[in-house]
Design an enzyme around this catalytic site. Structure first.
Site, short mmCIF file in Angstrom:
data_model
loop_
_atom_site.label_atom_id
_atom_site.label_comp_id
_atom_site.label_asym_id
_atom_site.label_seq_id
_atom_site.Cartn_x
_atom_site.Cartn_y
_atom_site.Cartn_z
N HIS A 251 40.59 38.22 49.30
CA HIS A 251 42.00 37.71 48.90
C HIS A 251 42.19 36.41 49.92
CE1 HIS A 251 46.28 36.93 48.00
NE2 HIS A 251 45.93 37.71 47.02
N GLU A 306 43.79 42.53 41.91
CA GLU A 306 42.82 42.32 40.62
C GLU A 306 42.20 43.67 40.28
OE1 GLU A 306 42.65 39.81 38.51
OE2 GLU A 306 44.36 38.75 39.48
#
Lengths: 367, 367
Positions: A251, A306
């Site tokens: 991320h 996600e």
């Protein structure tokens, strides 16, 4: 340089906010001081809506207002081609609804709740209309939370409790995440003293962009390819050996585990007995984290939101082109909370541009 | 401090642009190097569209694409209550159109022309529908420029040439004006790699705000009160003596005469023989400028664009609640030109926020 045009305003502070803290170093996400893991485990999305809009944890369960789709919104949705992007349908529904309700300045938390309640009904209605089915009677789902209402609006059936709970946790962790591009859009629009529906329409439009809305179905495709936890180790080793990126890990902001992924895993572990698709996700994540730690021992990639987003949305039965619309429905809470904050405190947002075009010149002769 | 949150990003450069130069000190406005006075006097709005989108002055006359309203757009418009704000109707039409056309990344000048052509047809159709009339057949106005198409779409008749010319000049001077809040909104949305229709929907939403779209009918109300040039001197002297603000004079950026007002006056002078409402505006402006110079000899207020905007829009017969929609229709050129430029050069626009909310805290017991 913060004010440099090529930075995309990175590092430029465009708003003060009390809504959420995104702490990338520590891997912390707070909504108004409450840790996202606590909220996902012990709260509900509808209560989180109250927290985000009103600033304090609601002492009683919240229920969103009814969301019967008006003839105005239904006419707009029925007029759309079945092939259109569901996010475009949602934007159009918000726009027609705002037109009908004449959402004038100043924005209110009650208007925000109407827009938040509209989302599940509108996405569900469009999903049915393009499938040649009639929208469901939303009065049947008024007792449900927003996440369960989305499932009901798509299927017309009372949703399975484990699925509803998993989607509610997903809605909770997606409700708000600081000043991303769509939330900033909502604040810029609100800063002109425009209305809340206009702000939400703009935000949906910004979320449509690939650089923001992303490609959330890619994790699902990866898990489909892996198929079974027994194949996970070989599949992941081969992918890493080929230098491929493992979807759902790493991320930009979070240097450690994405707290939203951690929160969703916690919920998934509790629900796995009733939903074997969650067990597969947990097992594959364990294998992936072990292999990623072997692969880059110094700075191993960690699970991001996600990963579980894709698992949950697939698990509850959403088609992949409804993933980003489901995210938009959940994020309407954050968008509207920021719009209310901007309306309270903000000034007109109007940055400068630097002219680098032609010098003054005469029109060509003979014009 | 440029990055201070309370500045509304004033002084922060958020984009480099070759589209227009707004030179407040010198009272100059250039579109791609061409002075706004030249463009209003010798150009046409449709050619200015080509200039803004393509970067060079078109060697031949431009005609926008046909704008027959599709069943999708008509369904959305017909579904709206007649009492809704026309700007909300326009936003909804843009949204439905974008959904139907699937305007995906990257944006193109051809898509921009479709959206620019949609504006007059959509505003005209809504104006007729709320009046219980059927939308006109837009095939009848395909030979006209965008400004004349708007008049045709409202009235269903071939517009008077002086009115069409005056409105075309208004469209020209309103087509573009740097990085205001609505144009910035269009650039933020585009920076996510979202589509052009989403950018325009967001921009329309931003324009709805009073701090941006303003109150353009106030000049008209003032002129209605004055009624006749013979009453102008007494009326204006009394207003100034009461400390009231004269509408249509003074501007935040332009320290001398607003070049758009100067350009429109030039056009008005040429047309005044055919349109006596233009002569009244010119005469009252002369009186007002003389009295404002007496009132503050050091820094007299000068005419701004709102003055002639209001005169022209009233003169061509628009109802006051269609003034801002007409502006939006004209500005769609600038919005889309900036979106195309952002798509070519820009990065994701994502400023930071500063968290000033509660410290981390546990959920209340018993939750």
């Amino acid at each position: 340089m913060p004010s440099d045009v090529n930075s995309g305003l990175e590092g430029v502070v465009a708003a003060e906010t009390t809504i959420s803290l995104v702490d990338g170093q520590a891997g912390r996400l707070l909504y108004r001081g409450y840790e996202i893991g606590d909220l996902a485990a012990h709260g509900s999305y509808d209560r989180v809506v109250g927290l985000l809009l009103d600033g304090e944890w609601p002492l009683r369960d919240e229920v969103l207002p009814p969301a019967e789709l008006s003839p105005t919104v239904l006419a707009a949705l029925r007029g759309l081609p079945t092939s259109c992007a569901p996010l475009d349908a949602l934007r159009t529904a918000f726009s027609a609804f705002g037109a009908e309700r004449r959402m004038d300045w100043p924005p209110t938390a009650a208007q925000a709740r109407e827009l938040i309640a509209l989302g599940p009904a509108a996405v569900g209605a469009f999903a049915r209309l393009r499938d040649n089915k009639q929208p469901v009677n939303s009065a049947e789902s008024e007792h449900l939370g927003a996440a369960a209402r989305l499932l009901h609006a798509i299927t017309g059936e009372e949703p399975d409790p484990a699925k509803a709970r998993a989607l509610d946790a997903y809605f909770t962790v997606c409700a708000e995440h600081g000043l991303n591009a769509s939330t900033f859009t909502a604040r810029v629009i609100t800063s002109t003293q425009s209305d809340l529906a206009s702000a939400v329409c703009g935000a949906v439009g910004a979320l449509k962009g690939r650089l923001h809305g992303g490609a959330p179905s890619e994790v699902r495709d990866q898990l489909t390819q892996i198929g079974d936890v027994e194949h996970a180790e070989v599949w992941i080793r081969e992918a890493l050996a080929r230098g491929e990126r493992l979807m759902g890990f790493g991320h930009r902001v979070y240097k450690t585990m994405d707290p939203r992924a951690a929160a969703l895993r916690q919920v998934a572990e509790r629900l796995a007995a009733d939903a074997d698709w969650l067990q597969l996700a947990i097992d594959v994540e364990d294998v992936a984290l072990r292999l990623l730690a072997e692969h880059k021992p110094d700075r191993p990639l960690k699970t991001n939101v996600e990963y579980y987003a894709s698992i949950v949305l697939d698990g509850v039965g959403l088609l992949t082109d409804l993933y980003t619309p489901a995210f938009a429905v959940a994020r309407t809470a954050g968008w509207t909370a920021h719009a209310l904050e901007q309306a309270d405190h903000g000034r007109l947002i109007r940055p400068d541009s630097r002219y680098v075009g032609p010098e003054q010149r005469p029109l060509p002769a003979g014009v």
